[in-house]
Design an enzyme around this catalytic site. Structure first.
Site, short mmCIF file in Angstrom:
data_model
loop_
_atom_site.label_atom_id
_atom_site.label_comp_id
_atom_site.label_asym_id
_atom_site.label_seq_id
_atom_site.Cartn_x
_atom_site.Cartn_y
_atom_site.Cartn_z
N HIS A 76 0.82 -1.21 0.00
CA HIS A 76 0.00 0.00 0.00
C HIS A 76 0.86 1.26 0.00
CE1 HIS A 76 -4.16 -1.72 1.28
NE2 HIS A 76 -3.50 -2.56 0.49
N HIS A 128 -1.28 -13.15 -0.55
CA HIS A 128 -2.49 -13.43 0.23
C HIS A 128 -2.49 -14.84 0.79
CE1 HIS A 128 -5.05 -10.02 -1.76
NE2 HIS A 128 -4.06 -9.57 -1.01
N ASN A 168 -7.14 1.57 3.81
CA ASN A 168 -6.32 1.38 5.01
C ASN A 168 -7.08 1.53 6.32
OD1 ASN A 168 -4.03 1.11 3.31
ND2 ASN A 168 -3.75 3.34 3.28
#
Length: 531
Positions: free
Chosen positions: A268, A395, A296
């Site tokens: 991010h 992930h 976020n």
């Protein structure tokens, strides 16, 4: 009793003798009995029996001492034997009547199978002679059209000169180990429509096989790699990387989710303004930071761990290691500590002086993104379709909030129904965790089999339609150009690790601040007051 029987005759004898001594034979009587003569003796037995005459006693008086019979001790009373209780009569146990075994019916006699008549022999088929090939018809050559006269000459259009990037000396360019499977010239086979290959990091296949060129022929990631280098702190802070790993390892041992949180922070961070640690800045009165942006808010975590690492580095070598490099090193170590591959981290970044909430809302792909949206978002940062699939493989560790996948369960693409591609068993499990309303902060693992281990099982989940997020499952959809990569990574973990490392190096080099740009923050949450 025997002694009593003896005493009775003795007593009688004694009386008789007494009568004989003391009595007188008066009137022909016997002593003791006057006038009595026993008839057995007769009257002339005694002389002078008719007159009175004294006779001397016939038998002198005899005293017979009778010994004193000792007292017989009393026999002790025999104790009474207690009555034996009468045992009740046990009724006989009835034996269950065994039912009569039914008679087994007789097996019917199987009639003898008639003999199959012998099949007559098929006569041999005669060999057909080979037909000679007919020569193909020669196509008619079309007539050549007459030469078209040349048209007016088109004036040349001036092409604006592309600004030249600074030339990096060859000896300063880091050498990367050769990656097996590359095509000649460093080309990586990128699956797409037609399987169009393109140089690593320079584009991705669009439908029709058209490569997407980046301005100047090079990506921002490639430019960052050319300047950043491993061992940047070897002289000024040689213990930097070991300090980062030591503090991070302690944090991961306390909470296994820390590794996924740190890895997500770098992703991010790099997608907004570049890899400059802008995501670590708190809001101030002059700007709104990225921590409270939609991607976020209530989900980005791990800031306290970064603060702890930075404090330890400041004690060791004050003002040397940037927060952006701390994120890059910690992201690598998060992968290693959960069982993933390791690599050399290119260092030399500096920290930003600002942050951007609006760019965070725009540039970070949301969890319900479609495949074209994901491809475009990665291409904007100079990352390819291989980078997209490989980086999504992170992930394999971590969790997702209910708010990120609720729409997929109850109103997929506005249909008011679940996503038809989701596995039914996974759907029921997610509906239990995430009802239509409430529980927005409830979480579930993104890899349902090995949620805390960095491996390739995430891609196996996608092949089984068990991806939790829409943005994950679209990578394995019918006719998707990414499906072949998902299958390749699910089958070969080493291949996934190899591509993941290459993609992490490229992503960590997106638009870094270098040289005199930015600053080296003392605290990662705040900009230094003087710079």
């Amino acid at each position: 009793m025997a002694m009593d029987r003896l005493l009775v005759p003795l007593h009688i004898l004694f009386l008789v003798l007494a009568w004989a001594v003391d009595g007188e034979a008066e009137q022909g009587g016997f002593a003791g009995f006057p006038g009595f003569i026993p008839p057995q003796l007769g009257a002339g037995f005694f002389p002078g029996a008719g007159g009175a005459q004294e006779f001397p006693p016939l038998i002198p008086e005899i005293t017979i001492p009778i010994p004193k019979i000792p007292e017989i001790p009393s026999i002790p009373q025999i104790p009474r034997i207690p009555e034996i209780p009468i045992v009740p009569k046990v009724p006989p146990k009835e034996v269950p009547v065994v039912p009569e075994v039914p008679k087994v019916p007789e097996v019917p006699v199987i009639p003898e199978v008639p003999k199959v008549p012998e099949v007559p022999k098929v006569p041999a088929v005669p060999i057909i002679p080979k037909v000679p090939e007919v020569p193909p018809e020669i196509p008619t050559v079309p007539e050549i059209p007459p030469k078209v006269p040349e048209g007016p000459k088109v004036p040349e259009v001036p092409v604006p000169k592309v600004p030249e990037y600074p030339v990096v000396p060859k000896e300063q360019v880091p050498k990367f180990p050769a990656i097996p499977g590359l095509l000649p010239g460093g080309m990586i086979p990128r699956p797409g429509v037609g399987g169009f290959p393109f140089p690593a990091g320079r584009g991705f296949p669009f439908p029709g096989g058209r490569p997407f060129p980046f301005p100047g022929g090079a990506t921002s990631a490639e430019m960052g790699i050319a300047v950043l280098r491993p061992g940047f702190y070897k002289e000024k802070c040689p213990a930097a990387e070991s300090i980062v790993k030591e503090v991070l390892q302690q944090a991961v041992e306390k909470d296994s989710r820390t590794a996924a949180n740190i890895l997500r922070l770098q992703f991010h961070d790099c997608f907004v303004l570049g890899c400059d640690a802008s995501i670590l800045l708190d809001d101030t009165h002059t700007f709104k930071g990225e921590k409270t942006a939609n991607p976020n808010r209530n989900s980005a975590r791990g800031f306290e761990v970064i603060d702890e690492i930075k404090a330890a580095l400041e004690k060791e070598c004050e003002g040397v290691v940037s927060c952006a490099d701390v994120l890059a090193i910690a992201a690598r170590d998060s992968v290693v500590l959960t069982g993933g591959p390791s690599w050399e981290v290119h260092l030399g970044r500096r920290d930003s002086l600002t942050a951007s909430r609006s760019l965070a809302n725009r540039d970070i792909p949301p969890p319900n993104s479609t495949l074209p949206q994901l491809i475009a978002a990665f291409a904007k940062k100079g990352l390819s379709i291989v980078d997209l699939v490989a980086l999504t493989g992170s992930h394999t560790i971590g969790v997702s909030r209910c708010a990120s996948f609720r729409q997929r369960l109850y109103n997929f693409a506005g249909t008011r129904r679940p996503d038809p591609s989701i596995d039914p068993a996974l759907l029921r499990s997610l509906e239990h965790i995430c009802p239509p309303k409430g529980n927005a902060q409830e979480t579930t693992p993104l890899d349902i089999v090995t949620p805390t281990k960095f491996d390739n099982h995430f891609f196996v989940d996608l092949e089984l339609h068990k991806g939790v997020l829409t943005s994950d499952q679209v990578l394995f959809a019918p006719y998707a150009p990414t499906s072949a990569l998902v299958t390749a990574f699910a089958y070969d973990q080493a291949k996934f690790f190899q591509e993941f490392v290459a993609s992490m190096v490229r992503m960590a080099a997106i638009k870094p601040l270098l040289g005199s740009e930015g600053q080296i923050r003392k605290e990662c949450r705040f900009v230094n007051h003087k710079y």
